[in-house]
Design a protein around this motif. Sequence first.
Motif, PDB file in Angstrom:
ATOM      1  N   ARG A 127     -18.560   5.782  13.248  1.00  0.00           N
ATOM      2  CA  ARG A 127     -17.947   5.567  14.556  1.00  0.00           C
ATOM      3  C   ARG A 127     -18.574   6.488  15.605  1.00  0.00           C
ATOM      4  N   ALA A 128     -18.797   7.768  15.249  1.00  0.00           N
ATOM      5  CA  ALA A 128     -19.350   8.726  16.208  1.00  0.00           C
ATOM      6  C   ALA A 128     -19.874   9.960  15.483  1.00  0.00           C
ATOM      7  N   VAL A 129     -20.817  10.623  16.127  1.00  0.00           N
ATOM      8  CA  VAL A 129     -21.300  11.919  15.657  1.00  0.00           C
ATOM      9  C   VAL A 129     -21.141  12.882  16.832  1.00  0.00           C
TER      10      VAL A 129
ATOM     11  N   PHE B 154     -19.894  21.208  23.455  1.00  0.00           N
ATOM     12  CA  PHE B 154     -19.768  19.984  22.666  1.00  0.00           C
ATOM     13  C   PHE B 154     -20.687  18.913  23.229  1.00  0.00           C
ATOM     14  N   ARG B 155     -21.307  18.155  22.337  1.00  0.00           N
ATOM     15  CA  ARG B 155     -22.166  17.051  22.749  1.00  0.00           C
ATOM     16  C   ARG B 155     -21.988  15.887  21.774  1.00  0.00           C
ATOM     17  N   LYS B 156     -22.114  14.694  22.305  1.00  0.00           N
ATOM     18  CA  LYS B 156     -22.133  13.487  21.475  1.00  0.00           C
ATOM     19  C   LYS B 156     -23.587  13.293  21.058  1.00  0.00           C
ATOM     20  N   TRP B 157     -23.804  12.871  19.818  1.00  0.00           N
ATOM     21  CA  TRP B 157     -25.161  12.613  19.338  1.00  0.00           C
ATOM     22  C   TRP B 157     -25.307  11.114  19.107  1.00  0.00           C
ATOM     23  N   ASP B 158     -26.389  10.557  19.610  1.00  0.00           N
ATOM     24  CA  ASP B 158     -26.640   9.124  19.458  1.00  0.00           C
ATOM     25  C   ASP B 158     -27.724   8.867  18.422  1.00  0.00           C
TER      26      ASP B 158
ATOM     27  N   VAL C 112     -23.843  25.675  14.395  1.00  0.00           N
ATOM     28  CA  VAL C 112     -23.742  24.281  14.843  1.00  0.00           C
ATOM     29  C   VAL C 112     -22.956  23.506  13.801  1.00  0.00           C
ATOM     30  N   ARG C 113     -21.969  22.736  14.284  1.00  0.00           N
ATOM     31  CA  ARG C 113     -21.193  21.886  13.390  1.00  0.00           C
ATOM     32  C   ARG C 113     -21.297  20.449  13.898  1.00  0.00           C
ATOM     33  N   ALA C 114     -21.586  19.552  12.976  1.00  0.00           N
ATOM     34  CA  ALA C 114     -21.573  18.124  13.311  1.00  0.00           C
ATOM     35  C   ALA C 114     -20.373  17.502  12.621  1.00  0.00           C
ATOM     36  N   ARG C 115     -19.600  16.760  13.388  1.00  0.00           N
ATOM     37  CA  ARG C 115     -18.455  16.026  12.853  1.00  0.00           C
ATOM     38  C   ARG C 115     -18.844  14.553  12.876  1.00  0.00           C
ATOM     39  N   VAL C 116     -18.979  13.975  11.686  1.00  0.00           N
ATOM     40  CA  VAL C 116     -19.347  12.563  11.567  1.00  0.00           C
ATOM     41  C   VAL C 116     -18.060  11.797  11.296  1.00  0.00           C
ATOM     42  N   ARG C 117     -17.690  10.950  12.241  1.00  0.00           N
ATOM     43  CA  ARG C 117     -16.459  10.159  12.132  1.00  0.00           C
ATOM     44  C   ARG C 117     -16.826   8.745  11.689  1.00  0.00           C
ATOM     45  N   PHE C 118     -16.080   8.264  10.691  1.00  0.00           N
ATOM     46  CA  PHE C 118     -16.347   6.947  10.133  1.00  0.00           C
ATOM     47  C   PHE C 118     -15.285   5.947  10.576  1.00  0.00           C
ATOM     48  N   HIS C 119     -15.665   4.685  10.582  1.00  0.00           N
ATOM     49  CA  HIS C 119     -14.738   3.624  10.981  1.00  0.00           C
ATOM     50  C   HIS C 119     -13.552   3.501  10.029  1.00  0.00           C
ATOM     51  N   ASP C 120     -13.691   3.979   8.783  1.00  0.00           N
ATOM     52  CA  ASP C 120     -12.580   3.886   7.836  1.00  0.00           C
ATOM     53  C   ASP C 120     -11.540   4.994   8.042  1.00  0.00           C
TER      54      ASP C 120
END
Length: 155
Positions: A85-87, A144-148, A104-112
Amino acid sequence: MHLHLVIVALVAVGVFLLIRNARSKRVRVELSSSSPAIDRWLRETLVEMLAKKLAGKGVERAHIASTLSGDPDGAVVSEIEQTVRAVEVEYMRDPSATSGELDVRARVRFHDGNEENVTTRIAYTEAPASVREDFERKATTRAFRKWDFPWMNAH
């Protein structure tokens, strides 16, 4: 159920045609404009993460790696977009530290509904310019930044 499969197939074909058209015009698909260090780290991290998530759907690790490296496969793009869904990336600076590094922390959000967090440390100079500017101008300790994904930046 069949309509869902038809829609997925049409989306995959559409993405494939768009990417093929872009490649034929010699447009190089680059990673997001975050920073080369962050793009490299996320690409490596996401390949492993997505290989586990998409193995049951017949998507091979090598195809995920090439798609994230700028050679997108329409079917793989479709599977990734249906999964992630988003990184979101958080940069953390310890003002008392003299090491010149950022956590640095990346939060990977999934559609589930699930999410995974991964962390690394980078040199301050490897952070995106806009993040360094935030730290310097706003005297903040977090940015904070959104990653595409790479294919989202193709023009």
